[in-house]
Design a protein around this motif. Structure first.
Motif, PDB file in Angstrom:
ATOM      1  N   ALA B   2      31.281 -74.296  32.402  1.00 57.17           N
ATOM      2  CA  ALA B   2      30.744 -74.732  33.696  1.00 57.17           C
ATOM      3  C   ALA B   2      31.878 -75.028  34.670  1.00 57.17           C
ATOM      4  O   ALA B   2      32.885 -75.613  34.291  1.00 57.17           O
ATOM      5  N   TYR B  10      23.804 -78.053  40.372  1.00 63.05           N
ATOM      6  CA  TYR B  10      22.928 -78.880  39.534  1.00 63.05           C
ATOM      7  C   TYR B  10      22.603 -80.208  40.218  1.00 63.05           C
ATOM      8  O   TYR B  10      21.468 -80.685  40.179  1.00 63.05           O
ATOM      9  N   LEU B  43      26.084 -80.661  32.002  1.00 66.32           N
ATOM     10  CA  LEU B  43      26.759 -79.364  31.876  1.00 66.32           C
ATOM     11  C   LEU B  43      28.036 -79.467  31.043  1.00 66.32           C
ATOM     12  O   LEU B  43      28.709 -78.474  30.819  1.00 66.32           O
TER      13      LEU B  43
END
Lengths: 325, 325
Positions: B2, B10, B43
């Motif tokens: 990520a 997000y 993440l």
DNA sequence: ATGAAAGCGCTAACAT
DNA sequence: ATGTTAGCGCTTTCAT
């Protein structure tokens, strides 16, 4: 600092061409190559590795974790590991875990942050949770880091046998062995287990004591030796790591105990220090340079994405006949 | 893996905000900070240090060059240097120059390529031309790298005096000293010069021999000691580095020469190995941890752009009274 | 307080 | 064979 665009401008070409010329990838005419070379010289251009690293997502650096560099075993291991890494064009970042907790986790974190391309470890593993975070190549030297991490060990079985045989030949009947305390199962324990088993099969008494493994100080070693020699005053032989063995020799000499006549000593590791004493230490020598090479070769394979990795590799050991047993 | 954009997406915010939140630079409302923290966790986001490095044009890595990590002096120096660098959030890349030429130049090149932010050197300098290329912070441990490079040394003057005084007290009249060969002027030479001068002023005879400095092997040391002991059989005292001193003790013991009755020995460095022998070695101890700290503190000042740098810093030494003189 | 956008210096894909 | 361009993943202006 001159950048690649400066070089391109100076040479009157595009940056892509400069990049290709410098990396020898793709076509560049002899003529432009010459111009580029001149520009590079004129501007004293040095490619910025940081930019390359970002693009390639690699740092060219391997972390090497040992308990204590002051311990001659790990100093030697670090030396040869660094030299082997150098041969592959990699750099070694060193890490001493001694006296600072959490350093292993921090090194793993450095790997996650792409500062390190991989890890060579000679220390006890962190707990399961952290172990699960390993995504990049890790190779272990004589430590059990779980299923996924290849281990490079000495031939502990043979090592144990060599020691036991030597003790049996020596005719000693009461053996004192002092080991480093381990908190989880480690490959090298097989050695001491083997020694104990063989000796007991031969009806030889073995007393086993433990010391803190990560304390490296002559004072501590000498103190431990004194303590156990007092406690078990009928021992006629001692089997310990080289450093303890040498400390043991000093203690014996101080007490007027003749070596090997009154007390026999056999060490383990084969460190140089065993040659600096008189008589030279009888010991079983680990092949540290080979172990280092093995660790590095293995991590290079992992970096190359090779799938056929031997998960356990065993390096040879040999008996060094000194004068202490 | 990520990236920061994933986190931003997000959390439903912009990348700038994420960056500010993570680095705690600039304003971020409590609310969005919370969202970002959640995104980071969800993440498992790890900032890519390589990208940071590129932007900041720094690597957070200092190169440390020593002749040979297997030499306990340098092993200890490396250990403490690494620990001190760690306290400042820097990593240490190690380099052994032994057996491979050009490694110093290559480390300087790594600095030019921004792989290293600075250099701590414990080895002889390369030639002038290369020395001129130094643009980033360099600090030297006991080596003369020219005007621009700060030097951290032991108090050689005091060291020499302590040794000379001890020898004079011991009543010895014929001293053998063996030194490492140096090819250029080095700070530590002052010690031996001092010893010679003081002793000669006291009418004590000094024989001075040289050995290859960068060879570390017990065999070589023992051989040298044997040679010079044969050559000059009327010496009653030896002054050498600790490793040679310990080798000398082993040779003496083998030859049945009583120490200190028939031959007195005084070492230099104060390494642990001197405590592992019997009698313990009389020696002058260098304060290696302090030297390491001093090197690191100094290079940190240079990195901070401080202008008031002491170009020569002297660390204390002390006499360790053993039983060999 | 936050988002958009411009780099940091390089490599590689793509177009010419 | 060579130039142009779009990233690599982040930080930091600069608007808003």
């Amino acid at each position: 600092m001159a950048g690649i665009r400066d070089v391109a401008a100076y040479a009157g070409v595009g940056v892509g061409t400069v990049s290709r010329a410098l990396n020898k990838t793709g076509y560049v005419s002899e003529e432009t190559r010459k111009k580029i070379d001149e520009a590079v010289k004129a501007l004293n251009y040095q490619p910025n590795e940081l930019a390359r690293n970002l693009y390639r997502n690699r740092s060219g650096i391997i972390g090497v974790i040992v308990p204590d560099l002051e311990n001659p075993f790990f100093a030697k291991f670090m030396k040869y590991t660094e030299m082997e890494l150098y041969r592959y064009g990699y750099r070694a970042v060193v890490c001493n875990t001694v006296e600072i907790s959490n350093r292993v986790e921090e090194m793993i974190h450095l790997m996650e942050k792409n500062v390190l391309d991989g890890l060579i470890v000679g220390v006890d593993p962190p707990d399961e949770k952290i172990l699960k975070r390993l995504k990049k190549p890790v190779v272990s030297m004589d430590r059990n880091w779980g299923e996924k991490v290849p281990v490079i060990t000495s031939d502990s079985k043979k090592g144990g046998r060599l020691i036991a045989e030597r003790i049996i030949e020596s005719g000693c009947r009461n053996i004192l062995m002092i080991e480093g305390r381990t908190y989880i199962r480690q490959p090298f324990e097989e050695r001491s287990k083997g020694v104990k088993q063989i000796l007991r099969e031969h009806g030889i008494s073995v007393i086993s004591a433990e010391v803190e493994w990560n304390v490296l100080s002559y004072e501590y070693y000498a103190q431990m030796v004194e303590k156990y020699l007092d406690l078990f005053d009928d021992v006629d032989a001692v089997y310990v790591g080289d450093l303890l063995a040498v400390a043991c020799m000093a203690v014996a000499e101080k007490r007027g105990i003749q070596i090997p006549e009154e007390l026999k000593i056999i060490g383990y590791d084969g460190l140089d220090i065993g040659k600096f004493v008189n008589p030279p230490l009888t010991t079983v020598k680990q092949n540290i340079p080979q172990m280092a090479k093995c660790c590095v070769d293995t991590i290079m394979h992992l970096l190359d994405g090779d799938t056929e990795i031997e998960m356990k590799q065993v390096c040879d050991v040999e008996l060094i006949k000194g004068g202490t047993m």
